[in-house]
Design a protein around this motif. Sequence first.
Motif, PDB file in Angstrom:
ATOM      1  N   GLY A  69       0.816  -1.209   0.000  1.00 52.16           N
ATOM      2  CA  GLY A  69       0.000   0.000   0.000  1.00 52.16           C
ATOM      3  C   GLY A  69       0.849   1.259   0.000  1.00 52.16           C
ATOM      4  N   VAL A  70       1.951   1.239   0.739  1.00 50.51           N
ATOM      5  CA  VAL A  70       2.869   2.381   0.730  1.00 50.51           C
ATOM      6  C   VAL A  70       3.449   2.582  -0.667  1.00 50.51           C
ATOM      7  N   GLY A 219       6.694  21.948  -3.400  1.00 55.46           N
ATOM      8  CA  GLY A 219       7.007  20.937  -2.394  1.00 55.46           C
ATOM      9  C   GLY A 219       5.856  20.707  -1.436  1.00 55.46           C
ATOM     10  N   ASN A 220       5.178  21.786  -1.050  1.00 55.84           N
ATOM     11  CA  ASN A 220       4.002  21.643  -0.192  1.00 55.84           C
ATOM     12  C   ASN A 220       2.898  20.873  -0.904  1.00 55.84           C
ATOM     13  N   GLU A 221       2.713  21.136  -2.184  1.00 53.27           N
ATOM     14  CA  GLU A 221       1.692  20.427  -2.949  1.00 53.27           C
ATOM     15  C   GLU A 221       2.029  18.942  -3.067  1.00 53.27           C
ATOM     16  N   PHE A 222       3.312  18.626  -3.181  1.00 52.70           N
ATOM     17  CA  PHE A 222       3.728  17.221  -3.274  1.00 52.70           C
ATOM     18  C   PHE A 222       3.376  16.481  -1.986  1.00 52.70           C
ATOM     19  N   ILE A 223       3.643  17.130  -0.854  1.00 53.68           N
ATOM     20  CA  ILE A 223       3.309  16.513   0.433  1.00 53.68           C
ATOM     21  C   ILE A 223       1.789  16.397   0.583  1.00 53.68           C
ATOM     22  N   GLY A 224       1.069  17.437   0.149  1.00 52.34           N
ATOM     23  CA  GLY A 224      -0.379  17.371   0.206  1.00 52.34           C
ATOM     24  C   GLY A 224      -0.941  16.274  -0.686  1.00 52.34           C
ATOM     25  N   MET A 225      -0.317  16.059  -1.845  1.00 50.43           N
ATOM     26  CA  MET A 225      -0.777  15.004  -2.750  1.00 50.43           C
ATOM     27  C   MET A 225      -0.629  13.625  -2.115  1.00 50.43           C
ATOM     28  N   LEU A 226       0.456  13.444  -1.356  1.00 52.62           N
ATOM     29  CA  LEU A 226       0.662  12.157  -0.683  1.00 52.62           C
ATOM     30  C   LEU A 226      -0.526  11.823   0.219  1.00 52.62           C
ATOM     31  N   LYS A 227      -1.031  12.817   0.926  1.00 47.98           N
ATOM     32  CA  LYS A 227      -2.159  12.582   1.833  1.00 47.98           C
ATOM     33  C   LYS A 227      -3.487  12.528   1.083  1.00 47.98           C
ATOM     34  N   LEU A 241      -2.310   2.817   0.615  1.00 39.62           N
ATOM     35  CA  LEU A 241      -2.117   2.597   2.049  1.00 39.62           C
ATOM     36  C   LEU A 241      -3.424   2.650   2.831  1.00 39.62           C
ATOM     37  N   TYR A 242      -4.204   3.712   2.638  1.00 35.55           N
ATOM     38  CA  TYR A 242      -5.443   3.840   3.414  1.00 35.55           C
ATOM     39  C   TYR A 242      -6.428   2.734   3.055  1.00 35.55           C
ATOM     40  N   GLY A 243      -6.512   2.397   1.766  1.00 34.42           N
ATOM     41  CA  GLY A 243      -7.426   1.335   1.369  1.00 34.42           C
ATOM     42  C   GLY A 243      -7.020  -0.016   1.930  1.00 34.42           C
ATOM     43  N   ARG A 244      -5.720  -0.290   1.984  1.00 41.18           N
ATOM     44  CA  ARG A 244      -5.251  -1.554   2.531  1.00 41.18           C
ATOM     45  C   ARG A 244      -5.561  -1.674   4.019  1.00 41.18           C
ATOM     46  N   TYR A 266       2.289   7.418   6.896  1.00 41.14           N
ATOM     47  CA  TYR A 266       2.111   8.751   6.324  1.00 41.14           C
ATOM     48  C   TYR A 266       3.088   9.747   6.948  1.00 41.14           C
ATOM     49  N   LEU A 267       3.242   9.677   8.264  1.00 41.20           N
ATOM     50  CA  LEU A 267       4.169  10.574   8.959  1.00 41.20           C
ATOM     51  C   LEU A 267       5.611  10.319   8.534  1.00 41.20           C
ATOM     52  N   ALA A 268       5.976   9.049   8.393  1.00 40.90           N
ATOM     53  CA  ALA A 268       7.352   8.715   8.026  1.00 40.90           C
ATOM     54  C   ALA A 268       7.693   9.245   6.636  1.00 40.90           C
ATOM     55  N   VAL A 269       6.833   8.981   5.665  1.00 44.08           N
ATOM     56  CA  VAL A 269       7.103   9.433   4.294  1.00 44.08           C
ATOM     57  C   VAL A 269       7.042  10.954   4.211  1.00 44.08           C
ATOM     58  N   THR A 270       6.067  11.558   4.888  1.00 39.91           N
ATOM     59  CA  THR A 270       5.951  13.018   4.876  1.00 39.91           C
ATOM     60  C   THR A 270       7.174  13.680   5.495  1.00 39.91           C
ATOM     61  N   SER A 271       7.711  13.093   6.553  1.00 35.07           N
ATOM     62  CA  SER A 271       8.895  13.661   7.204  1.00 35.07           C
ATOM     63  C   SER A 271      10.090  13.644   6.253  1.00 35.07           C
ATOM     64  N   ILE A 272      10.244  12.557   5.505  1.00 37.72           N
ATOM     65  CA  ILE A 272      11.340  12.487   4.531  1.00 37.72           C
ATOM     66  C   ILE A 272      11.161  13.547   3.450  1.00 37.72           C
ATOM     67  N   LEU A 273       9.936  13.707   2.979  1.00 41.07           N
ATOM     68  CA  LEU A 273       9.663  14.721   1.950  1.00 41.07           C
ATOM     69  C   LEU A 273       9.896  16.131   2.484  1.00 41.07           C
TER      70      LEU A 273
END
Length: 303
Positions: A69-70, A219-227, A241-244, A266-273
């Motif tokens: 899912g990730v 960059g903010n839009e990229f992080i927003g797109m992830l969520k 991820l959410y569907g799984r 979500y927090l882990a990937v967002t923190s890296i971004l």
Amino acid sequence: MSTDQQTGATGHKAPAPIKAVPLKHPGQWVAAAVLLVLAGLFVYGAATNPAYRWDTYAQYLFERRILEGVGYTLTLTVIAMFIGVALGVMLAVMRMSPNKVLSATAWLYLWVFRGTPVYVQLVLWGLVGAIYKKIDIGIPFGPTFVSFDIQALNAAFAFAIIGLALNEAAYMAEIVRAGVQSVGEGQIEASTALGMSWWQTMRRTVLPQAMRVIIPPTGNEFIGMLKTTSLVAAVPFTLELYGRQRDISGVNFQPIPMLLVASTWYLAVTSILMVGQHFLEKHYAKGSTRASAGNTTMVEEGK
């Protein structure tokens, strides 16, 4: 410095330099202590509350379906963002074009996609098969060259990308337009004086300089797109991820630990971004920092 120089022309001794003493802020320490106590109470309560089911959380944190899912979430984010940026640049250029038809078309696009919720748009993309049962490509009222049976296509992933990308393009268009407008009129006038057309001026002069303004909000839009990918269940596409986590919680009837698993990823990937965005902003801010330092030096020398 000699004593004569310190005395000055008036014969008075120069005053001693002022020793700056930083102000004390006891309120900051009190607020920090209160926040630490509240955080400790929350952590203790969460650790001892059986409803969180931390054993289930640990069991599924690195489970194969969650990791897949990730992967799907990152794939959706990258592809949709790439298409959204490319289309957004084109829409921004159309919006500022002297051609009234292009400008009106871009404005209509922005009005529709910014004025309706992304969830509603994704639901409509999921209903494309019900709205258009078959798509024929050919000459109007003439022969058909290619025909697609939409209902037979299993294109939830493609529709999810299209829905996310088209919505993102509307916001990227405004970001790009703001960046272009930040470039001085003198740059455009100089390009025109060199014989460049409007399109050449935008491509060779304006857009390269506008990147300093465009990159940080992108960059903010990229992080927003992830969520935002968590909304593609409306298509429906449930392999991200959410569907799984929702599918798993529907089987084990433990939604709380599964939501915590999804939130952790979500927090882990967002923190890296966010770290990457920080260095990217720092890189594109170098030019403005040097310019400001140069202007300050010139002013001081002018004094």
